[in-house]
Design a protein around this motif. Structure first.
Motif, short mmCIF file in Angstrom:
data_model
loop_
_atom_site.label_atom_id
_atom_site.label_comp_id
_atom_site.label_asym_id
_atom_site.label_seq_id
_atom_site.Cartn_x
_atom_site.Cartn_y
_atom_site.Cartn_z
N HIS A 47 1.03 -1.12 0.00
CA HIS A 47 -0.04 0.05 -0.13
C HIS A 47 1.08 1.25 0.09
O HIS A 47 1.92 1.26 0.38
N GLY A 48 0.37 2.36 -0.41
CA GLY A 48 1.15 3.52 -0.48
C GLY A 48 0.46 4.79 -0.29
O GLY A 48 -1.00 4.88 -0.26
N VAL A 49 0.97 5.88 0.24
CA VAL A 49 0.44 7.04 0.48
C VAL A 49 1.12 8.46 -0.16
O VAL A 49 2.34 8.14 0.04
N VAL A 50 0.30 9.09 -0.57
CA VAL A 50 1.10 10.33 -1.25
C VAL A 50 1.13 11.52 -0.18
O VAL A 50 0.05 11.64 0.27
N TRP A 51 2.33 12.14 0.02
CA TRP A 51 2.15 13.34 1.05
C TRP A 51 2.32 14.48 0.10
O TRP A 51 3.76 14.90 -0.18
N PRO A 52 1.53 15.26 -0.31
CA PRO A 52 1.76 16.24 -1.10
C PRO A 52 2.53 17.33 -0.67
O PRO A 52 2.03 17.61 0.70
N LEU A 53 3.28 18.50 -0.94
CA LEU A 53 3.90 19.45 -0.62
C LEU A 53 3.05 20.63 -0.97
O LEU A 53 2.31 20.76 -1.97
N LEU A 54 2.49 21.54 -0.04
CA LEU A 54 1.37 22.46 -0.25
C LEU A 54 1.85 23.83 -0.47
O LEU A 54 1.59 24.82 0.28
#
Ligand SMILES: [Zn+2]
Length: 388
Positions: A311-318
């Motif tokens: 599984h994976g998660v994206v942590w976007p930069l804001l």
């Protein structure tokens, strides 16, 4: 000096040039007296562009200032957002668009649907009692919106605000024909939005915490408990977390920030139940992914006894609000908070790659590769196809 054949050097359209001039003027202004001049002109120009649907001219000015002058960028973004979310009715009333985001996750689907009339009445009572100052006029939209269903772009938002604002004098509900809304992507964790319009009386408190006996903390606690319980029947099979209602763009930003640790928490809970392992038996791998325009972190999840990424998660930069040096620590803290202790930060950077077949992002593995996340086959049934 050789003169430019077209008179202007930048190649930007005239209305974009005008926005740049006004935003730079306001950013450099040294007094309130000068501010007032720039502000008035900037607001008028922004309103003209919003009303004529000139989304491209607006975005071109923002893109230009983002690299050229961060202070002027902030000034312009502020002017655009406030003109899109706030409007003046012909009778002189000012109306502000609000959003109340709800973080949710589910193994099944997260509803984006009509809010039943009785529930809407209750939400209204809670918003009035716990979030807004006494006597503030309020109207709600009768739909729980997914991110895809929110007005797209500044011009659309301004149009939506204007339509919504007209219902304020008669206390009407904004009825949304959900059949006309775009379809909602199915994700493990996502956000839903309750939208409201409120009347602003200059000089008077708008929110509960602007009153002498109110605080933000108390308002957040009450809204979370009362509105959360009120919405629960609509969100069966979902875990939820309420985000504090606020002016539309501020609330959306707050929700973008909150959804990053929330999706890590959701993923840990999901993997832990689906794979029947404790969070402490999971391994998380963090790496930076980038192309020339965009940077984001991605987190791959594996079990400790089997290195394959499940599984994976994206942590976007804001954008400018993220201090790039602090982000890996924030991701690690969110993982630890959800019970994962085995964490690897990779030094290598990866190109921003997606699966050619399904478009899913590739995630980092402990071996330092970008791979497709796959749940073990016997666990993969009954699970949303696209996870984020
Ligand atoms: Zn794929």
């Amino acid at each position: 000096m050789k003169r430019s054949r077209f008179g202007r050097h930048s190649g930007l359209p005239q209305d974009t040039e005008n926005l740049l001039w006004l935003a730079n003027g306001l950013a450099d202004s040294g007094s309130r007296a000068e501010d007032a001049f720039w502000e008035q002109k900037l607001r008028a120009e922004v309103e003209t562009l919003l009303n004529s649907g000139s989304e491209e001219s607006i975005n071109a000015a923002l893109d230009h200032l983002f690299t050229a002058n961060m202070r002027a960028y902030g000034v312009l973004a502020d002017a655009i957002e406030s003109s899109a979310e706030q409007t003046l009715l012909p009778d002189g009333r000012e109306v502000l668009l609000l959003a109340a985001p709800v973080q949710a996750w589910s193994r099944f689907s997260i509803p984006a649907t009509t809010i039943p009339a009785k529930m809407l009445t209750n939400l209204r009572v809670h918003m009035q009692a716990h979030v807004l100052a006494e006597g503030v006029k309020l109207t709600l939209a009768d739909t729980l919106f997914s991110p895809d269903q929110l007005p797209q772009g500044y011009c659309e938002t301004a149009k939506f605000t204007q339509k919504f604002a007209q219902l304020i004098p008669d206390n009407q509900v904004l009825h949304i024909n959900t059949a006309l809304l775009p379809e909602t992507g199915r994700f493990l964790s996502d956000v839903r939005y309750i939208l409201a319009a409120v009347e602003v009386t200059p000089g008077s408190p708008l929110f509960r915490w602007q009153e002498e006996d109110g605080t933000r903390e108390e308002a957040a606690n009450q809204w979370s408990a009362q509105a959360g319980a009120c919405l629960a029947p609509l969100l069966t099979g979902c875990a939820t977390q309420m985000v504090m209602p606020d002016a539309y763009f501020a609330a959306c930003r707050q929700s973008d920030r909150a959804s990053r640790p929330y999706s890590i928490q959701a993923s840990t809970a999901f993997l832990s139940t689906t794979l029947e392992v404790a969070p402490s038996d999971l391994h998380a791998i963090i790496a930076l992914f980038h192309d020339h325009q965009l940077e984001e972190y991605r987190v791959g999840f594996a079990t400790k006894d089997n290195g394959s990424i499940v599984h994976g998660v994206v942590w976007p930069l804001l954008g400018p609000e993220d201090d790039a040096a602090e982000v890996p620590g924030q991701i690690e803290a969110a993982l630890k908070e959800s019970g994962i202790q085995h964490i690897t930060q990779l030094d290598s950077r990866f190109p921003l790659e997606y699966c050619d077949d399904c478009g899913a992002p590739l995630y980092p593995s402990a071996e330092g590769e970008a791979v497709h996340a796959e749940l073990p086959e016997d666990k993969a049934e009954q699970v949303p196809k696209h996870l984020h």
